[in-house]
Enzyme design. Structure first.
Site, PDB file in Angstrom:
ATOM      1  N   HIS A  25      44.877  99.207 180.859  1.00 47.20           N
ATOM      2  CA  HIS A  25      43.673  99.683 180.175  1.00 47.20           C
ATOM      3  C   HIS A  25      42.483  98.779 180.497  1.00 47.20           C
ATOM      4  CE1 HIS A  25      45.553 102.296 176.753  1.00 47.20           C
ATOM      5  NE2 HIS A  25      46.202 102.453 177.888  1.00 47.20           N
ATOM      6  N   TYR A 144      53.145 102.306 167.778  1.00 44.46           N
ATOM      7  CA  TYR A 144      53.071 102.615 169.214  1.00 44.46           C
ATOM      8  C   TYR A 144      52.955 101.285 169.955  1.00 44.46           C
ATOM      9  CZ  TYR A 144      51.792 105.716 173.149  1.00 44.46           C
ATOM     10  OH  TYR A 144      51.758 106.422 174.322  1.00 44.46           O
ATOM     11  N   LYS A 190      57.648 103.709 168.760  1.00 45.96           N
ATOM     12  CA  LYS A 190      57.602 104.179 170.142  1.00 45.96           C
ATOM     13  C   LYS A 190      57.234 103.009 171.051  1.00 45.96           C
ATOM     14  CE  LYS A 190      54.889 107.140 173.245  1.00 45.96           C
ATOM     15  NZ  LYS A 190      54.281 108.470 173.397  1.00 45.96           N
ATOM     16  N   LYS A 192      55.820 102.255 174.787  1.00 52.65           N
ATOM     17  CA  LYS A 192      55.306 102.756 176.057  1.00 52.65           C
ATOM     18  C   LYS A 192      56.014 101.986 177.165  1.00 52.65           C
ATOM     19  CE  LYS A 192      52.225 105.165 177.087  1.00 52.65           C
ATOM     20  NZ  LYS A 192      52.369 106.622 177.356  1.00 52.65           N
ATOM     21  N   ASP A 221      58.717 105.961 176.310  1.00 50.30           N
ATOM     22  CA  ASP A 221      57.944 106.875 177.155  1.00 50.30           C
ATOM     23  C   ASP A 221      57.488 106.162 178.426  1.00 50.30           C
ATOM     24  OD1 ASP A 221      56.146 108.607 178.336  1.00 50.30           O
ATOM     25  OD2 ASP A 221      54.537 108.203 176.897  1.00 50.30           O
ATOM     26  N   PRO A 222      58.240 106.306 179.526  1.00 50.67           N
ATOM     27  CA  PRO A 222      57.834 105.647 180.772  1.00 50.67           C
ATOM     28  C   PRO A 222      56.819 106.434 181.596  1.00 50.67           C
ATOM     29  CG  PRO A 222      59.945 106.705 181.069  1.00 50.67           C
ATOM     30  CD  PRO A 222      59.549 106.981 179.645  1.00 50.67           C
ATOM     31  N   ASN A 277      54.757 115.446 177.117  1.00 51.67           N
ATOM     32  CA  ASN A 277      53.366 115.900 177.114  1.00 51.67           C
ATOM     33  C   ASN A 277      52.831 115.904 178.552  1.00 51.67           C
ATOM     34  OD1 ASN A 277      53.339 112.903 176.871  1.00 51.67           O
ATOM     35  ND2 ASN A 277      51.142 113.184 177.163  1.00 51.67           N
ATOM     36  N   HIS A 328      51.330 113.613 170.543  1.00 51.50           N
ATOM     37  CA  HIS A 328      50.902 112.619 171.507  1.00 51.50           C
ATOM     38  C   HIS A 328      49.557 112.038 171.062  1.00 51.50           C
ATOM     39  CE1 HIS A 328      48.018 112.394 174.928  1.00 51.50           C
ATOM     40  NE2 HIS A 328      48.945 111.663 175.482  1.00 51.50           N
ATOM     41  N   ASN A 330      45.945 109.523 172.499  1.00 51.49           N
ATOM     42  CA  ASN A 330      45.211 108.667 173.434  1.00 51.49           C
ATOM     43  C   ASN A 330      44.426 107.668 172.602  1.00 51.49           C
ATOM     44  OD1 ASN A 330      45.216 111.212 175.577  1.00 51.49           O
ATOM     45  ND2 ASN A 330      45.119 109.187 176.477  1.00 51.49           N
ATOM     46  N   HIS A 357      47.164 105.507 168.745  1.00 55.15           N
ATOM     47  CA  HIS A 357      46.669 104.254 169.317  1.00 55.15           C
ATOM     48  C   HIS A 357      45.800 103.498 168.306  1.00 55.15           C
ATOM     49  CE1 HIS A 357      47.802 106.204 173.083  1.00 55.15           C
ATOM     50  NE2 HIS A 357      47.444 105.158 173.794  1.00 55.15           N
TER      51      HIS A 357
END
Lengths: 433, 433
Positions: A25, A144, A190, A192, A221-222, A277, A328, A330, A357
């Site tokens: 990011h 997350y 979760k 990432k 979640d890869p 997603n 999902h 962002n 997030h």
């Protein structure tokens, strides 16, 4: 009541150097705040993807929005041209918001949510109550977790403190989870993934299970970073840890890949559901994903599935097909959080805590009047206030806009950021492992 | 705003001796008018199936309705007990409204529609505009032709004139169509079949085609009176006549039967779609009907599918699955007609003219203030008035209630009526041919 004004506010939000299979990011995430004013003096707001692309897409429909009755959303949807056929859409390589193929649904969503806020305020009802009434009074969210470098995001005077520090191994991921759960009360977790070699991520999930026990369902979640073979291997190794309310999210790219992972897991007696997603990003994908048994849990999102009502319809579709539904996220601020909460309340089928997030942003970057939205036991309580239940802090909005205007970039590019800070030759490759 | 009062008005509506595979219509059809009053002084109305069963089902949930916020419909749905699992429901032998298995959806629908009327009036918006805006400004209906005996229905002083006369052959069916089209302007034609031997009904459809040409799509509905073999034969014989916007409705009973008819028609190169409101009566049936290719067009109905919002969701489901959607009808008055019109306006997928029994009722039996709802070119224009756009004529309602109270029967029984007037040994047998 007609829409008399449409305002679009760009915002740059300090964001820590989180990692994913896309890359890293940037110091600021981009968001857009949409404001709609009506001839009756009502203002509705929404939040959507940021940067040039999403803002230009909203500008394109400005003349179709201004002058419109905010209740007449279906005709707006119909008059917006289709940017691509549903069948061609894939999110595998592009992040949501940057994919030209989801342009119509995400642009419509930005207007729809602001119109629902207008309607709610005009009528004196919360958005979820306009949609048939709430399935729940609290929208539940999950912790997350991200692998991350040190630093809280932002640049110069805007640089944020980093309460989480560098997290690149199982021990620091557990620490991150403990901090986040202490602060927000989340009850699902979760991770990432797709960042470190799979064995290290397997170790992280196992350590989380050891620390938190079975009361905290786990998901990883890869972002399609694994081959079918690797996905199967991770699914097999984590068959205990991802059971009981957890899932394996987008391990491999494409419906074919997901279907093959599922087939091999089932043949090995492992029922861990696959969520997506990426392989499933529009309505047309859902029955096909179901037919192939490639996806058992659809990851919705009001921002790119076409708004809150569309998400409610997706909930109905998943119920009809016997599929699960989760949500999902962002990078986002409080306006999006409330839109997600109302979407969750209006969608009976949603049976998992939603991604968010939100913990990665701070009070300093919140545009919601009165400051950050509060979590209790990992949940956002649906307010009784009309509309989304939040309004804008215009000073904050101006501050975030000013930052945006100074930024040298106008779209999310996690690969560029990765090359800049981590590896000058880095490129996103799928599958990486 | 809370619901302070729930009123349930039985009504008996003069009805001509129409025929179907169920038997013969009685001199009065039974309907129920529901009224909801709120603490804010708003009254919402709906219309549903009539007689003891449907009224008792509404009484059962009275305590759950009174005191409720009319916006909180989802929680009402959830608190109503499920009378049967979705999977077991079949309409093959029972008429809608008399089937205990659709009790929950039809009872909920009666309350939901009245609540939507309340909300629309409270908010100052037509019902269809509350649901995301209208897909169309006009709801299109089809001419619904029936084989019938002479007489207009009603008894004694209430006996109605019979403008259509006896219609039991192709020539009189064409006359009926001409009369109905002249009066209402319909542009699609449905023949209720399953009454005369199939060759006579084939002849009727052919005569209609000769008279009206291809501009008037044709459909026939024998209500499962035919075997698979007969269904195939009729489908083959009428392959030209039912093409181009027409369909073959419920020729044979059950999903298996329908799937077999479809398979045989396709093998013969005939693509005539099959429509159903018998093999497919609840959401769980739809994906299964699609999987088996047993049904290509789902026949919706806000009254037994669970209300207007549910019908909108069904529209979305059919769109996602690539299925067609049309609308079924039962005997009804103007309140139901408006509910159907709003449901049609809110359901983008609906691409056929809806069925309606409205032409079989008259001004003398209308409960809507100001008299019968007007048709222009076969369409009902969606009004700009709040709610459903109609209110009650209480004198008429009292008159229809008085009649109901004098009637010796409390449920629709077309078989009994058939035995009384046509054949003392008559029994509904499926398949008959």
């Amino acid at each position: 009541m007609r829409i008399s004004e449409l305002r679009v506010h760009p915002a740059a939000v300090a964001d820590p150097p989180l990692r994913s299979s896309y890359g890293r990011h940037a110091p600021y995430a981009l968001r857009t705040i949409v404001e709609i004013k009506t001839t009756d003096g009502v203002t509705g707001i929404s939040e959507t993807y940021g940067g040039e692309g999403p803002m230009a897409a909203i500008e394109e429909i400005r003349s179709d929005v201004v002058g419109r009755d905010p209740f007449q959303l279906l005709s707006l949807w119909r008059s917006m041209s289709e940017s691509a056929t549903d069948g061609d859409r894939t999110q595998t390589m592009l992040v949501p918001g940057e994919n030209p193929l989801d342009k119509k649904t995400r642009t419509f969503a930005a207007i729809e949510i602001a119109c629902l806020d207008v309607i709610g305020k005009a009528v004196g009802k919360p958005v979820c109550d306009l949609l048939g009434g709430r399935a729940r009074d609290n929208a539940s969210f999950s912790a997350y977790l991200f692998y991350k470098h040190g630093g809280g995001g932002g640049l110069g005077q805007d640089a944020r403190d980093d309460e989480y520090g560098e997290c690149l191994d199982p021990r620091s991921i557990v620490r991150q989870a403990r901090q986040m759960i202490a602060k927000y009360g989340f009850r699902e977790i979760k991770l990432k993934g797709g960042v470190l070699p799979p064995d290290e991520e397997i170790a992280a999930i196992r350590t989380l299970r050891e620390e938190f026990g079975t009361a905290y369902p786990l998901r990883i979640d890869p972002n399609c970073a694994w081959s079918v073979e690797t996905s199967f291997r991770v699914g097999r190794e984590l068959c205990e840890e991802l059971a009981n309310g957890g899932y394996l999210e987008d391990p491999a790219p494409g419906l074919d890949g997901m279907a093959e992972v599922r087939k091999r897991l089932l043949a090995a007696g492992i029922g861990t559901p696959l969520a997506s997603n990426v392989a499933v990003t529009c309505v047309a994908h859902v029955p096909e994903a179901h037919r192939q048994d490639a996806v058992q849990i659809v990851l919705s999102d009001p921002h790119y599935w076409g708004g809150i009502r569309r998400l409610q319809q997706l909930s109905f579709l998943c119920e009809a097909l016997g599929m699960g539904l989760s949500m999902h996220s962002n990078n986002h601020l409080g306006v999006s959080l409330m839109a997600m909460a109302h979407a969750a309340a209006a969608s009976p089928r949603l049976t998992f805590a939603c991604d968010t997030h939100y913990p990665w942003q701070t009070e300093r970057d919140e545009v919601v009047e009165g400051g950050r939205v509060r979590f209790v036991d990992g949940c956002v309580r649906l307010p009784d206030k009309p509309g989304l239940g939040v309004s804008l802090d215009y000073d904050q909005l101006a501050r975030l806009r000013e930052r945006y205007e100074k930024l040298p970039y106008r779209r999310r590019d996690d690969e560029a950021e990765m090359r800049k800070h981590v590896d000058p030759n880095w490129k996103r490759v799928l599958p990486r492992w």
